[in-house]
Design a protein around this motif. Structure first.
Motif, PDB file in Angstrom:
ATOM      1  N   ALA A   1       0.813  -1.075  -0.122  1.00  0.00           N
ATOM      2  CA  ALA A   1      -0.090  -0.123   0.123  1.00  0.00           C
ATOM      3  C   ALA A   1       0.868   1.187   0.155  1.00  0.00           C
ATOM      4  CB  ALA A   1      -0.858  -0.176   1.442  1.00  0.00           C
ATOM      5  N   ARG A   2       0.860   1.973   1.372  1.00  0.00           N
ATOM      6  CA  ARG A   2       1.787   3.067   1.496  1.00  0.00           C
ATOM      7  C   ARG A   2       2.777   2.916   2.629  1.00  0.00           C
ATOM      8  NH1 ARG A   2      -0.093   8.098  -0.922  1.00  0.00           N
ATOM      9  NH2 ARG A   2       2.134   8.812  -0.246  1.00  0.00           N
TER      10      ARG A   2
ATOM     11  N   ASN B   1       1.821   0.725  -3.681  1.00  0.00           N
ATOM     12  CA  ASN B   1       0.731  -0.173  -4.173  1.00  0.00           C
ATOM     13  C   ASN B   1       1.105  -1.117  -5.131  1.00  0.00           C
ATOM     14  OD1 ASN B   1      -1.355   2.023  -2.819  1.00  0.00           O
ATOM     15  ND2 ASN B   1      -0.608   3.324  -4.391  1.00  0.00           N
TER      16      ASN B   1
END
Length: 462
Positions: free
Chosen positions: A68-69, A212
């Motif tokens: 993701a981040r 991501n």
């Protein structure tokens, strides 16, 4: 003021995220790339690993991929307690590895010193404050535990002071707590700012970072390791797994950790008068001495983080996102806050969130290799990873180089923790242990089952 009213409108994302500017994500991986080292995971462990790998080999092709981040999971959801320990404290080192306790304690202290130097060298503003930690006791047996801790600290030359009565009230005044032990060599960080600084340092030094970009498969090939992502592929000579609480990509590692949910509240900003009213005028962190324990600290704008106590395991090792928000735990924490600080009983909570702890059965992280020594992993930090993640990254790099160092020769890295049983026995075992730990908090008596686990080096702490 009712509990619901005090929690009304609270933000469900971590407070720390509000203290950093959220810039654009690094591009996701959409092609095939070759590299010398691939790092999977963009939390503390992965970022430290990539940065330290760059120090060792300025010309290496290093790729870091994050699902993701960076810092969106455990590294951005914790309390920011940065310990001078790699072994979950002095007592844990003595209980599990008595012959190496001296080394473990020294290495933990050196790791914190070196972490502070790294932040200076890389100009990382991670909110680092070496302001100390106050351990507090609510019962006579917990106070005895602090005295035992003091004896261990004296044995290893660790600066500390035992506090009771007026001496404690001058540092922390609560009707719940009757004794304390203060240790000055302990630090706090702002987790989100530390992640942001490490991330920028990696990017600025040529680490190819893709956010991501979840890795869906890891495969050993004749000339290296292949990593499959949703839209791309990485062919790497060596790989570091720094996925912590996520389901491990290597199947045999899956029983070695379980996801435990931990929850935090952060108050509205408190005035100097409110903080003086509870005797807490310094910047040190605080933690109580129960098995089910609270930890608390101030933010830069004098909010109070009040967290812990409830450690929740969900059947099947569920990691569903909806479990990060648990109303009954937030209500419980708010009620306990009012009991601990009657003068602050009308304070509102602006933030309430949860996070996942990658818990091992011995309360410390462990490292190892797979795929013929081409893959290194570190897992099981059990809530103590803010500083230990740096040490873990260095250890994994040592392992990939195939060299024996003081880090790799530690006994804690030579044996895996006891695996957790499959369901339904896993849930039953966790529940049994938690009930007995809770009973010990109220009676001071350790159950026979827990003493048996102690003898085999099995624990369940966070």
């Amino acid at each position: 003021m009712e509990v619901k009213e005090k929690l009304a409108g609270s933000v469900t994302s971590p407070f720390w995220l509000s203290t950093v500017e959220k810039g654009p994500a690094c591009p996701s991986l959409t092609s095939s790339v070759d590299c010398d080292l691939a790092v999977i995971g963009g939390g503390f462990t992965g970022l430290w690993s990539a940065l330290k790998a760059r120090e060792r080999d300025p010309g290496a092709r290093i790729v870091l991929v994050e699902a993701a981040r960076c810092g969106g999971e455990a590294s951005g959801r914790n309390g920011g307690f940065c310990a001078p320990s790699i072994s979950h404290g002095v007592s844990n080192a003595l209980n599990r590895w008595p012959d190496e306790a001296d080394r473990l304690i020294r290495l933990g202290q050196e790791n914190l010193d070196e972490l502070a130097c790294d932040l200076d060298d890389y100009h990382i503003d991670g909110g680092f404050e070496r302001s100390g930690k106050l351990n507090i006791a609510a019962t006579p047996w917990q106070a005895d535990g602090l005295k035992s801790m003091a004896r261990n600290y004296a044995r290893f030359g660790i600066e500390h002071s035992l506090l009771e009565g007026d001496a404690l009230r001058e540092k922390f005044n609560s009707p719940v707590y009757s004794a304390g032990l203060f240790e000055p060599n302990y630090a706090l960080v702002n987790p989100a700012r530390l992640v942001a600084g490490l991330r920028d340092s990696c990017i600025n030094r040529g680490v190819m970072l893709h956010e991501n970009t979840p890795v869906t498969a890891l495969k050993q090939e004749s000339n290296g390791i292949s990593l499959q992502t949703a839209e791309g592929q990485i062919r790497a000579s060596k790989v570091i797994l720094a996925t912590n609480a996520a389901v491990p990509l290597i199947r045999r590692l899956r029983p070695t950790i379980i996801p435990i949910f931990d929850y935090s509240l952060v108050t509205e900003p408190l005035s100097d008068a409110q903080l003086a009213g509870i005797g807490w005028t310094g910047r040190y962190g605080v933690a109580d001495s129960g098995n089910q324990f609270h930890y608390l600290r101030k933010t830069a704008d004098n909010r109070m983080l009040w967290a812990g106590f409830d450690a929740i395991y969900h059947y099947g090792s569920s990691r569903e996102r909806k479990l990060l928000h648990r109303e009954e735990t937030f209500d419980l924490l708010a009620r306990q806050f009012a009991e601990a600080f009657p003068s602050l009983s009308d304070v509102k909570f602006d933030y309430a969130w949860g996070g996942i702890i990658d818990t091992s059965a011995r309360s410390t992280f462990f490292t190892g290799t797979a795929c013929g020594g081409r893959v290194a992993y570190a897992l099981g930090f059990t809530g103590q990873g803010v500083s230990a993640s740096r040490f873990a990254g260095l250890t994994m790099l040592d392992l990939l180089e195939g060299v024996e160092t003081e880090r790799t020769s530690l006994s804690m890295h030579r044996r895996m923790p006891v695996p957790f049983p499959p369901e339904p026995f896993r849930s039953l075992a966790v529940s049994m242990m938690q009930k007995r730990l809770a009973k010990e908090d109220t009676t001071g008596k350790r159950a026979l089952l827990l003493r048996g686990f102690d003898a085999f080096g099995i624990g369940f702490d966070s």
